[in-house]
Design a protein around this motif. Structure first.
Motif, mmCIF file in Angstrom:
data_model
loop_
_atom_site.group_PDB
_atom_site.id
_atom_site.type_symbol
_atom_site.label_atom_id
_atom_site.label_comp_id
_atom_site.label_asym_id
_atom_site.label_seq_id
_atom_site.Cartn_x
_atom_site.Cartn_y
_atom_site.Cartn_z
ATOM 1 N N ARG A 181 0.836 -1.197 0.000
ATOM 2 C CA ARG A 181 0.000 0.000 0.000
ATOM 3 C C ARG A 181 0.873 1.251 0.000
ATOM 4 N NH1 ARG A 181 -3.576 0.420 5.130
ATOM 5 N NH2 ARG A 181 -1.493 0.559 5.987
ATOM 6 N N GLY A 182 0.704 2.071 -1.019
ATOM 7 C CA GLY A 182 1.458 3.309 -1.134
ATOM 8 C C GLY A 182 2.819 3.156 -1.797
ATOM 9 N N GLY A 183 3.224 1.940 -2.110
ATOM 10 C CA GLY A 183 4.514 1.706 -2.753
ATOM 11 C C GLY A 183 4.326 1.323 -4.207
ATOM 12 N N GLY A 184 5.338 1.588 -5.011
ATOM 13 C CA GLY A 184 5.264 1.212 -6.418
ATOM 14 C C GLY A 184 4.065 1.833 -7.093
ATOM 15 N N LYS A 185 3.231 0.993 -7.704
ATOM 16 C CA LYS A 185 2.060 1.483 -8.438
ATOM 17 C C LYS A 185 0.759 1.255 -7.684
ATOM 18 C CE LYS A 185 4.312 0.900 -12.860
ATOM 19 N NZ LYS A 185 4.343 0.228 -14.142
ATOM 20 N N SER A 186 0.849 0.923 -6.386
ATOM 21 C CA SER A 186 -0.372 0.745 -5.603
ATOM 22 C C SER A 186 -0.963 2.109 -5.274
ATOM 23 C CB SER A 186 -0.084 -0.031 -4.311
ATOM 24 O OG SER A 186 0.691 0.759 -3.431
ATOM 25 N N SER A 187 -2.179 2.101 -4.787
ATOM 26 C CA SER A 187 -2.834 3.370 -4.467
ATOM 27 C C SER A 187 -2.841 3.601 -2.960
ATOM 28 C CB SER A 187 -4.261 3.375 -5.024
ATOM 29 O OG SER A 187 -5.018 2.325 -4.457
#
Length: 79
Positions: free
Chosen positions: A63-69
């Protein structure tokens, strides 16, 4: 194992998007988790792909990393 053979999926959980990539076809499975906020699965994916000859590897963006929202309500990050 070639990264082009990966299966890419998007998981939608409680209104958030979590990108997931699956590599390998072996019977044993391994969930790959990376440290540090904001990185993303691609930070660890390439050097670990050779393990896909022996395991099914499950990579995901936390969550919140890479391409997550991220949730719009940042107070939800405390749980």
């Amino acid at each position: 194992m070639n990264t082009e053979e990966d299966n890419f999926h998007l998981l939608y959980i409680t209104g958030l998007i979590y990108p997931v990539s699956v590599a390998g076809t072996a019977q044993n499975r391994m969930m790959v988790m990376y440290g540090g906020p904001g990185a993303g699965m691609n930070a660890v994916k390439e050097p670990l792909i050779p393990l896909a000859d022996h395991f099914v590897l499950l990579f995901f963006d936390q969550r919140g990393g890479g391409k997550s929202s991220l949730p719009q309500n940042k107070e939800l990050l405390n749980g």
